[in-house]
Write a protein that holds these residues in place. Sequence first.
Motif, PDB file in Angstrom:
ATOM      1  N   UNK A  32       0.824  -1.214   0.000  1.00 27.78           N
ATOM      2  CA  UNK A  32       0.000   0.000   0.000  1.00 27.78           C
ATOM      3  C   UNK A  32       0.857   1.261   0.000  1.00 27.78           C
ATOM      4  N   UNK A  33       0.179   2.383  -0.296  1.00 32.78           N
ATOM      5  CA  UNK A  33       0.890   3.661  -0.275  1.00 32.78           C
ATOM      6  C   UNK A  33       0.544   4.482   0.964  1.00 32.78           C
ATOM      7  N   UNK A 201     -13.686   4.065   3.654  1.00 35.69           N
ATOM      8  CA  UNK A 201     -14.432   5.028   2.840  1.00 35.69           C
ATOM      9  C   UNK A 201     -13.659   6.341   2.765  1.00 35.69           C
ATOM     10  N   UNK A 203     -13.097  10.550   3.514  1.00 33.22           N
ATOM     11  CA  UNK A 203     -13.771  11.678   2.867  1.00 33.22           C
ATOM     12  C   UNK A 203     -12.744  12.746   2.550  1.00 33.22           C
ATOM     13  N   UNK A 204     -13.207  13.865   1.997  1.00 33.53           N
ATOM     14  CA  UNK A 204     -12.255  14.910   1.595  1.00 33.53           C
ATOM     15  C   UNK A 204     -12.334  16.123   2.517  1.00 33.53           C
ATOM     16  N   UNK A 215      -9.891  10.106   1.776  1.00 30.81           N
ATOM     17  CA  UNK A 215     -10.254   9.125   0.742  1.00 30.81           C
ATOM     18  C   UNK A 215      -9.233   9.020  -0.389  1.00 30.81           C
ATOM     19  N   UNK A 216      -8.275   9.931  -0.466  1.00 30.69           N
ATOM     20  CA  UNK A 216      -7.225   9.778  -1.488  1.00 30.69           C
ATOM     21  C   UNK A 216      -5.964   9.127  -0.917  1.00 30.69           C
ATOM     22  N   UNK A 219      -7.450   4.655   1.335  1.00 24.40           N
ATOM     23  CA  UNK A 219      -8.123   3.531   0.688  1.00 24.40           C
ATOM     24  C   UNK A 219      -7.078   2.558   0.157  1.00 24.40           C
ATOM     25  N   UNK A 220      -7.530   1.366  -0.220  1.00 23.17           N
ATOM     26  CA  UNK A 220      -6.639   0.401  -0.862  1.00 23.17           C
ATOM     27  C   UNK A 220      -7.466  -0.515  -1.748  1.00 23.17           C
ATOM     28  N   UNK A 221      -6.791  -1.215  -2.614  1.00 29.03           N
ATOM     29  CA  UNK A 221      -7.375  -2.340  -3.353  1.00 29.03           C
ATOM     30  C   UNK A 221      -6.547  -3.570  -3.002  1.00 29.03           C
TER      31      UNK A 221
END
Lengths: 232, 237
Positions: A32-33, A201, A203-204, A215-216, A219-221
């Motif tokens: 992850x980042x 989730x 948010x901004x 949210x930027x 998050x991850x995939x």
Amino acid sequence: MMKMKWMAALAPLVVASNAWSQNLQITITNLTQGTYFTPLLIAAHSSDAVMFRVGQYASPELQAIAEVGDISSMGTLLTSVSANMVENPADGLLAPGESIATTLENLEGNDYLSLASMLLPTNDGFVGLDSWMIPTEPGTYTINLNAYDAGTEANDEIVNGAGAPGEPGIPVAPGMDAGIGGTGVTSTEDNTLVHIHRGNLGDDDPNGGKSDLDNTVHRWLNPVAVVTIVVN
Amino acid sequence: MKSLKSLYLKLLMAGIFLTLLSACHDDDDNEGPMPDPEPRQYRYQVSVTNLTNAQPMSPFAVVLHNEGMLWNIGESANDAMENLAESGDKSQVLELDVVLASSSGADILMPGSSETIEVVVADIEPVYLSAATMLVNTNDAFTGINALDVSHLAMNESISLVMGSYDAGTEKNSEIAETIPGPAAGGEGFNAERDDVDFVAAHPGVVSMDDGLTQSVLTQAHRFDNPTIRVTVTRIE
């Protein structure tokens, strides 16, 4: 003198039993980042032992890992079933993009490899491997790992320093990049079994919104980690 | 894998043995000098499919090399990959020092589309094949294959795999129109400034205006999950 003879007689037996052990060189990479791994617990164990299983309730030992990153009780449990373990190989957090290499000697009967580590910042997310059968054939094996939700805590995404299992909230965002003032994404945990994590989730709004997470960033995939295992 | 490799080594040794035998035979029959052997070529077909909903992919870069990686998780992206990931410009990747031979995709690869790209090198049997493309409706997302070992591939043998996407870490995932070059935005491509974490990792996906990022030019349609491409590499010569 008698004792020496006994030792000499036992020596070949010891060698023979060592021949069944395997040496595993294990490298874990945080893909992850923006998500940190708490101290990892890696174990080779018998087919009877399980650290977690999708679709089943998390044990209190897994809950402690997933909610606060505490591996001590799971370590005690695994010791009681004669597992071979590596505890906290990264000596603390494994940061985004970082790798850690360690070795594990697994004795006969401990033919399955599992690992777990909490994902921060999450409420009860963890990266895990459940009972990978250790091959007898020497070689290099690569496994992608997913993020799981322990199902033990609502994913409110509020960073409040929660430091005990069962306490709502996220202990910390180690990247110091979380917001404040979130009202909470949810107060319920609908699926109380271990399941694939739906992701944060976020948010901004760093000073409000529903979530304290970005949210930027948070998050991850899947996959969130890759494990390389060299079987010698 | 290991046993395949040792089998291959055995076959290779058998091949050398046969070559020596035929050379002996030639010496007996021919008075004149031996003709120059045809240069041996190693040719690979790389079939790629864009698995996303609405992320066109920039023309693929495909390279053969014996050392190095196009990118490393946790390390800074090189300038060539930064360029590819931010603007879709593959030219610097094709010219990396380690590259033995290269080839390119014909055009933008649209979602759902497939393409077959051939790459060939003479005389040197290559060890690795790499490929890379940008997901153009993002700030700096890319996907590809990174130093796939093709050295054991026999004729007509292939390797198939699916790959997820990476984040070059060189540009913040702001999703602002001015920073995304794809058709969803028409903004800027490459920018030498590195305003993000500056290491390559797995991509977290795009957020979009429909899922809570007010400033985003992207919609729910541009979101993606892993995997994003399917690749089949076949040695055909």
